[in-house]
Design an enzyme around this catalytic site. Sequence first.
Site, PDB file in Angstrom:
ATOM      1  N   ASP A 147       1.346   2.675   3.720  1.00  0.00           N
ATOM      2  CA  ASP A 147       0.381   3.666   3.215  1.00  0.00           C
ATOM      3  C   ASP A 147       1.126   4.992   2.977  1.00  0.00           C
ATOM      4  OD1 ASP A 147      -1.881   4.931   2.377  1.00  0.00           O
ATOM      5  OD2 ASP A 147      -2.826   5.051   4.348  1.00  0.00           O
ATOM      6  N   PHE A 206       2.636   6.596  -4.887  1.00  0.00           N
ATOM      7  CA  PHE A 206       3.860   7.206  -5.427  1.00  0.00           C
ATOM      8  C   PHE A 206       3.594   8.437  -6.314  1.00  0.00           C
ATOM      9  CE2 PHE A 206       7.069   3.456  -4.853  1.00  0.00           C
ATOM     10  CZ  PHE A 206       7.157   3.783  -3.515  1.00  0.00           C
ATOM     11  N   HIS A 229       0.843  -1.212   0.000  1.00  0.00           N
ATOM     12  CA  HIS A 229       0.000   0.000   0.000  1.00  0.00           C
ATOM     13  C   HIS A 229       0.875   1.258   0.000  1.00  0.00           C
ATOM     14  CE1 HIS A 229      -3.963   1.896   1.575  1.00  0.00           C
ATOM     15  NE2 HIS A 229      -3.239   2.817   0.942  1.00  0.00           N
ATOM     16  N   HIS A 270       2.789  14.375   1.015  1.00  0.00           N
ATOM     17  CA  HIS A 270       2.348  15.707   0.574  1.00  0.00           C
ATOM     18  C   HIS A 270       3.479  16.663   0.920  1.00  0.00           C
ATOM     19  CE1 HIS A 270      -1.759  14.406  -0.224  1.00  0.00           C
ATOM     20  NE2 HIS A 270      -1.726  13.740   0.924  1.00  0.00           N
TER      21      HIS A 270
HETATM   22  O1  DOR Z   1      -4.918  10.099   4.202  1.00  0.00           O
HETATM   23  C1  DOR Z   1      -4.953   9.551   3.118  1.00  0.00           C
HETATM   24  N1  DOR Z   1      -4.116   9.918   2.141  1.00  0.00           N
HETATM   25  N2  DOR Z   1      -5.842   8.567   2.897  1.00  0.00           N
HETATM   26  C2  DOR Z   1      -6.059   8.079   1.679  1.00  0.00           C
HETATM   27  O2  DOR Z   1      -6.934   7.253   1.521  1.00  0.00           O
HETATM   28  C3  DOR Z   1      -5.301   8.579   0.516  1.00  0.00           C
HETATM   29  C4  DOR Z   1      -4.005   9.164   0.945  1.00  0.00           C
HETATM   30  C5  DOR Z   1      -3.337  10.008  -0.113  1.00  0.00           C
HETATM   31  O3  DOR Z   1      -3.281   9.552  -1.247  1.00  0.00           O
HETATM   32  O4  DOR Z   1      -2.853  11.100   0.208  1.00  0.00           O
HETATM   33 ZN    ZN Z   2      -3.613   4.841   1.116  1.00  0.00          ZN
END
Ligand code: DOR
Ligand code: ZN
Length: 449
Positions: free
Chosen positions: A315, A61, A58, A319
Amino acid sequence: MSSLLFQGGTIVAGDRTTKDDILLRDGAIEEIDRFVEEYDAVDDISGKWVFPGLADCHVHFREPGFPEKETMKSGALAARAGGVTLCCDMPNTDPPTVTTEAFADKVRRAQSVTDGALRFFFGVREAAHLEELAHLLADDTKEGRHLRAHLCGVKIYLDHSTGNQRVDPALLDAVFAFCAAHELTLVAHCEDPEINAQSALQNTRMNIAAHSLIRPSYSEMSAIKTVLALAKTHGTHLHIAHLSTEGGVGLIRAAKAEGIAVTCEVATHHLFLSTDDYERLGALIKVNPPIRSPKHRTALWQGIKDGVIDCIVTDHAPHTLAEKNVAEPLQAPGGIPGVETMLPLLLSVAAGKWPHPAEPHVSCPPFTYEDIVRLCVVNPNRIFHLGVSEIEEDKAVDLVIVDPAKQWTIRGAELRTQCGWTPYEGWMVQGKVERVIRRKEDVGRRTKD
Ligand code: DOR
Ligand code: ZN
């Protein structure tokens, strides 16, 4: 072909740890033994531990669409530095991976990435996306097979998150039936859109901690109940993404006991951070599903211990700092980077050291080095057919050489991720990735056909 012997190390497998040497020839493991007699060159790794390259099922990228946050190249480089050599990328890019064309574009871009292997999820929001996927699955050309070798499963979002990929609720039955018919693992981001909308209306707090109330724990539980019922009806292999709540662990425990084909993962940030961290880290730790209170975190570690939780993932959702530091923190985008820091954090816990600097009183959850291989190699491979394996003879395996005793401090500025920051800034961890030896890749989704 000349051979290279890694001598004096300790090999970590999912069920045991052994002191053995590894003989590599032509990118594959020829022999594992304590007394390898013939070799062309030797590399002394005494005192070091050897893990198979981890598979992170998960990551985000950001390519195509947001190269300032991450690219496939920068993401794979960061992953490799953290011992992760295969990443499964999510579909919420721009354009989103909901058409054959967008999927093919990702596979083409991945071809120039050498630091790690990439697989991609196909996203589904509406009926047209299922038709696109059906097209991809039916394409029996060489190109079609090549594309399918990079497909790891289907992803749906029950509520909007970064990228606004919420699935049409009227399509849910069709998606579950489709994935069951095609033996595709269906990954679900579980948050209930109605509960989230209602909670947002009721919220009066303006501080960042409100994010955990706006998307409450019972929202996750409600969505999990919805998808478990669908998986049961259709016989779909359902995989719950980033499980974050005590109640969610309970629901999946019960579903597994009932024989429903469900697996699940937990993200590193839910294992190491809690709502207590909002004060220090603010919007940096805004994520969907949100960071939860410590009791949920304890339940997740318990779920790992008793086998309810199948995988640990990052995950990784970078950002930029500018986006995270907006004047109104609740408006910052959700997502936390982590692909480079997962293994050091887990190695610390396996060494009995809880790495959170503000929590000296928290005792370390029970967790072993073998658990890392089980949760980050064996189970992801079983669930997503990734073609990776443990360190075994006659297999081509990425090798991650780790110094388990080395203590070091995580610094965002030293990480390879494009976004340049980490929520674990200043954390002292134990266990460092020293080197990664990449295998010769043989891309292939291992299916029954
Ligand atoms: O907090 C999150 N950021 N949850 C998600 O489901 C997507 C992810 C993202 O792509 O920034
Ligand atoms: Zn995610």
